[in-house]
Design a protein around this motif. Structure first.
Motif, short mmCIF file in Angstrom:
data_model
loop_
_atom_site.label_atom_id
_atom_site.label_comp_id
_atom_site.label_asym_id
_atom_site.label_seq_id
_atom_site.Cartn_x
_atom_site.Cartn_y
_atom_site.Cartn_z
N MET A 1 0.84 -1.20 0.00
CA MET A 1 0.00 0.00 0.00
C MET A 1 0.87 1.25 0.00
O MET A 1 0.62 2.21 -0.74
N ALA A 2 1.93 1.22 0.81
CA ALA A 2 2.83 2.38 0.87
C ALA A 2 3.51 2.59 -0.47
O ALA A 2 3.68 3.73 -0.93
N ALA A 3 3.89 1.49 -1.14
CA ALA A 3 4.57 1.61 -2.44
C ALA A 3 3.65 2.20 -3.50
O ALA A 3 4.06 2.98 -4.35
N ILE A 4 2.38 1.84 -3.42
CA ILE A 4 1.42 2.38 -4.39
C ILE A 4 1.26 3.88 -4.16
O ILE A 4 1.28 4.68 -5.11
N ARG A 5 1.15 4.28 -2.90
CA ARG A 5 0.88 5.69 -2.62
C ARG A 5 2.12 6.57 -2.76
O ARG A 5 2.02 7.71 -3.20
N THR A 6 3.28 6.08 -2.38
CA THR A 6 4.44 6.97 -2.37
C THR A 6 5.32 6.83 -3.61
O THR A 6 5.91 7.80 -4.05
N ILE A 7 5.41 5.62 -4.17
CA ILE A 7 6.29 5.43 -5.34
C ILE A 7 5.48 5.56 -6.62
O ILE A 7 6.02 5.85 -7.68
N GLY A 8 4.18 5.36 -6.53
CA GLY A 8 3.35 5.45 -7.73
C GLY A 8 3.30 4.15 -8.52
O GLY A 8 3.23 4.16 -9.75
N VAL A 9 3.36 3.02 -7.82
CA VAL A 9 3.23 1.71 -8.49
C VAL A 9 1.95 1.72 -9.34
O VAL A 9 0.89 2.13 -8.87
N ASN A 10 2.08 1.32 -10.63
CA ASN A 10 0.90 1.30 -11.49
C ASN A 10 0.56 -0.09 -12.04
O ASN A 10 -0.43 -0.28 -12.75
N GLN A 11 1.42 -1.08 -11.74
CA GLN A 11 1.10 -2.46 -12.10
C GLN A 11 1.49 -3.36 -10.92
O GLN A 11 2.44 -3.06 -10.20
N ILE A 12 0.76 -4.46 -10.76
CA ILE A 12 1.08 -5.41 -9.68
C ILE A 12 1.11 -6.81 -10.29
O ILE A 12 0.25 -7.15 -11.12
N THR A 13 2.10 -7.60 -9.91
CA THR A 13 2.08 -9.01 -10.30
C THR A 13 2.06 -9.87 -9.04
O THR A 13 2.84 -9.65 -8.11
N CYS A 14 1.10 -10.80 -8.97
CA CYS A 14 0.88 -11.63 -7.78
C CYS A 14 -0.10 -12.75 -8.14
O CYS A 14 -0.44 -12.92 -9.30
N THR A 15 -0.56 -13.50 -7.13
CA THR A 15 -1.57 -14.54 -7.40
C THR A 15 -2.97 -13.90 -7.40
O THR A 15 -3.19 -12.87 -6.76
N PRO A 16 -3.93 -14.54 -8.10
CA PRO A 16 -5.32 -14.06 -8.05
C PRO A 16 -5.85 -14.02 -6.62
O PRO A 16 -6.55 -13.09 -6.23
N SER A 17 -5.50 -15.04 -5.80
CA SER A 17 -5.96 -15.07 -4.41
C SER A 17 -5.49 -13.84 -3.67
O SER A 17 -6.23 -13.22 -2.92
N TYR A 18 -4.22 -13.47 -3.88
CA TYR A 18 -3.68 -12.35 -3.13
C TYR A 18 -4.31 -11.02 -3.55
O TYR A 18 -4.62 -10.19 -2.69
N ILE A 19 -4.55 -10.83 -4.84
CA ILE A 19 -5.06 -9.51 -5.26
C ILE A 19 -6.48 -9.30 -4.73
O ILE A 19 -6.88 -8.18 -4.40
N LEU A 20 -7.24 -10.39 -4.60
CA LEU A 20 -8.58 -10.29 -3.99
C LEU A 20 -8.47 -10.02 -2.50
O LEU A 20 -9.18 -9.19 -1.94
N TYR A 21 -7.55 -10.71 -1.86
CA TYR A 21 -7.31 -10.51 -0.43
C TYR A 21 -6.87 -9.06 -0.18
O TYR A 21 -7.37 -8.38 0.72
N PHE A 22 -5.95 -8.59 -1.01
CA PHE A 22 -5.41 -7.24 -0.83
C PHE A 22 -6.49 -6.17 -1.06
O PHE A 22 -6.50 -5.14 -0.38
N ALA A 23 -7.41 -6.45 -1.97
CA ALA A 23 -8.52 -5.50 -2.18
C ALA A 23 -9.31 -5.33 -0.89
O ALA A 23 -9.73 -4.22 -0.54
N GLY A 24 -9.50 -6.44 -0.16
CA GLY A 24 -10.21 -6.39 1.12
C GLY A 24 -9.45 -5.53 2.13
O GLY A 24 -10.04 -4.75 2.88
N VAL A 25 -8.12 -5.68 2.15
CA VAL A 25 -7.28 -4.89 3.07
C VAL A 25 -7.41 -3.40 2.74
O VAL A 25 -7.59 -2.56 3.62
N VAL A 26 -7.33 -3.08 1.44
CA VAL A 26 -7.40 -1.68 0.99
C VAL A 26 -8.74 -1.06 1.42
O VAL A 26 -8.80 0.06 1.93
N ARG A 27 -9.79 -1.83 1.23
CA ARG A 27 -11.14 -1.35 1.54
C ARG A 27 -11.37 -1.24 3.06
O ARG A 27 -11.78 -0.20 3.55
N ASP A 28 -11.07 -2.36 3.78
CA ASP A 28 -11.43 -2.43 5.20
C ASP A 28 -10.45 -1.68 6.11
O ASP A 28 -10.85 -1.01 7.04
#
Ligand SMILES: [Zn+2]
Length: 461
Positions: free
Chosen positions: A183-210
């Motif tokens: 999350m910090a990398a997205i906000r401060t470095i400006g990450v615009n692409q992510i590579t990971c597993t489908p399970s993780y990106i869904l999990y991470f969406a929950g973290v971002v939201r909640d």
């Protein structure tokens, strides 16, 4: 070394000369590589010296790709035994340790680690194939990409980081289980692409939201390059991820014993292109009879792959256990290689009343019922598969806004939809949101539980 001038026009392909060759020309080149590689294998791999002799193969008779069918298959179990007998890399290692520059360990299905070795040339080949795939998925010099797999994960970590740097993109290595860092990398470095597993990106969406109270779609992520498990190519899963993130999902795939990434989607996203030109040759077989299937649009089978250029642990006709559907009709992107979508692993397949059921297909259906479900599920079986007595018991998390009196109707709808799409009877058990185990890496959608009598109520045959 000279500094390469930036090309005035950005190329469409990473290895354009190979990615756009005609199928006939590719086969001819692959045939010449095969003959050379088999000569090497016969000279250096004790495993294949024995195996080819036992099969009565006369190497001089192998003149091209059309002769591949005379060679025996290699099974993962043989590699496991080979390593157990001759640690660490096995009888199939074809170079001394002095030429081995890296060894990856992966946890096998039996729990014992299995090892894969690389020479410097092998390592360069892995990075090249990975770069072709990532470039097809839209990774470019201006990309700032977060790598959210484990660096050693699926042997792909170092090949991916090499490839991303070779393309000239900005790599931000995050690793797994580090959502705050991501999350910090997205906000401060400006990450615009992510590579990971489908399970993780869904999990991470929950973290971002909640946890952060932010809509993931507002974070400016444009590309999600997913791999490590089926999901990026499963329509229901892909659609849910794209909606959540407002980003485009690209599916990618590989195999620890072959190359960590050799399949990747182009912008057309009509299946993952084969990107192993010069390094790998792929075949399709019927998984039951092991007979060859012709590569044509819509044909489903098991992927079998032969190394054409591998020094350390070369494999011949390796059965990947991956069930895939292939397409060979021309792709609008101009790449000429076949495309495929992974249906699932043969090892994960269940058989209910004679019908094959892959967990990814169950997930596909359940994801389309969001937000009435969270999309999380667990298939419970009484004993190790693949054969399962009907009905198939599936625990599914209902959504947070579903009222208790609505649960029976929701279960009925899910049973009806699963039965219609999978053609097997199911028994859906709805559980509250957040109760099923979340995986930050690969999901484990099937669990063996206590005998049937202790849990089943009201079978639905
Ligand atoms: Zn394409």
């Amino acid at each position: 070394m000279t500094i390469r001038d930036r090309a005035p026009v950005e190329p469409t392909y990473w290895a354009g000369d190979l990615e756009t060759l005609s199928a006939d020309e590719l086969d001819a080149r692959a045939g010449r590589s095969l003959v050379r590689q088999l000569g090497y294998v016969a000279g250096h791999s004790p495993f294949y010296q024995r195996k080819l002799a036992a099969a009565g193969v006369e190497l001089r008779a192998i003149r091209g790709i059309e002769d591949l069918r005379y060679l025996p298959f290699t099974e993962k179990e043989e590699l496991r035994v080979s390593q157990e007998e001759h640690p660490p890399l096995g009888w199939h290692a074809a170079v001394p340790m002095g030429q081995t520059v890296r060894i990856h360990a992966s946890s096998g299905t039996t729990g014992k680690p299995s090892f894969v070795g690389l020479t410097a040339r092998d390592s360069a080949g892995w990075s090249e194939m990975t770069a072709r795939c990532l470039y097809a998925c839209g990774v470019r010099p201006e990309t700032i990409i977060a790598y959210a797999f484990n660096i050693g994960f699926f042997c792909g970590g170092l090949a991916n980081t090499d490839a991303i740097e070779a393309i000239g993109s900005t790599l931000v290595p995050i690793g797994t289980g580090a959502s705050d860092r991501l999350m910090a990398a997205i906000r401060t470095i400006g990450v615009n692409q992510i590579t990971c597993t489908p399970s993780y990106i869904l999990y991470f969406a929950g973290v971002v939201r909640d946890k952060y109270g932010i809509d993931p779609a507002q974070l400016g992520i444009t590309h999600l390059i997913l791999g490590g498990e089926p999901g990026g190519g499963v329509p229901g899963v892909r659609e849910a991820i794209q909606q959540e993130w407002g980003a485009t999902v690209f599916d990618s795939m590989g195999n620890a014993d072959l190359a960590p990434v050799f399949l990747g989607e182009c912008p057309e996203r009509t299946g993952m292109h084969f990107m192993g030109q010069g390094f790998l040759y792929a075949e399709l077989i019927d998984p039951e009879t092991a007979t060859s299937l012709s590569m044509a649009d819509g044909v489903e089978g098991e992927l079998v792959v032969t190394h054409l250029d591998r020094e350390c642990v070369p494999l011949v006709r390796f059965r990947t256990r991956d069930r895939v559907v292939v397409w060979t009709s021309p792709c609008a992107c101009g790449r000429t290689s076949f495309r495929l979508r992974c249906v699932g692993r043969t090892d994960d397949m269940l058989i209910v009343l004679g019908v094959n059921v892959f967990p990814s297909a169950v997930k596909d259906v359940v994801m389309t019922h969001r937000p009435r479900t969270t999309g999380e599920l667990l298939i419970q079986i009484d004993q190790p598969g693949p054969r399962v007595d009907p009905p198939l018991h599936v625990q599914i998390e209902h959504g947070p806004d579903v009222r208790p009196e609505e649960l029976p109707a929701l279960a009925d709808r899910l049973n009806a939809d699963l039965r219609a799409k999978l053609i097997v009877p199911t028994q859906v058990e709805l559980v509250p949101p957040g109760t099923l185990p979340r995986s930050e890496m690969k999901s484990q959608p099937v669990r063996v539980v206590a005998p049937a009598g202790q849990r089943r109520q009201g079978p639905e045959r």
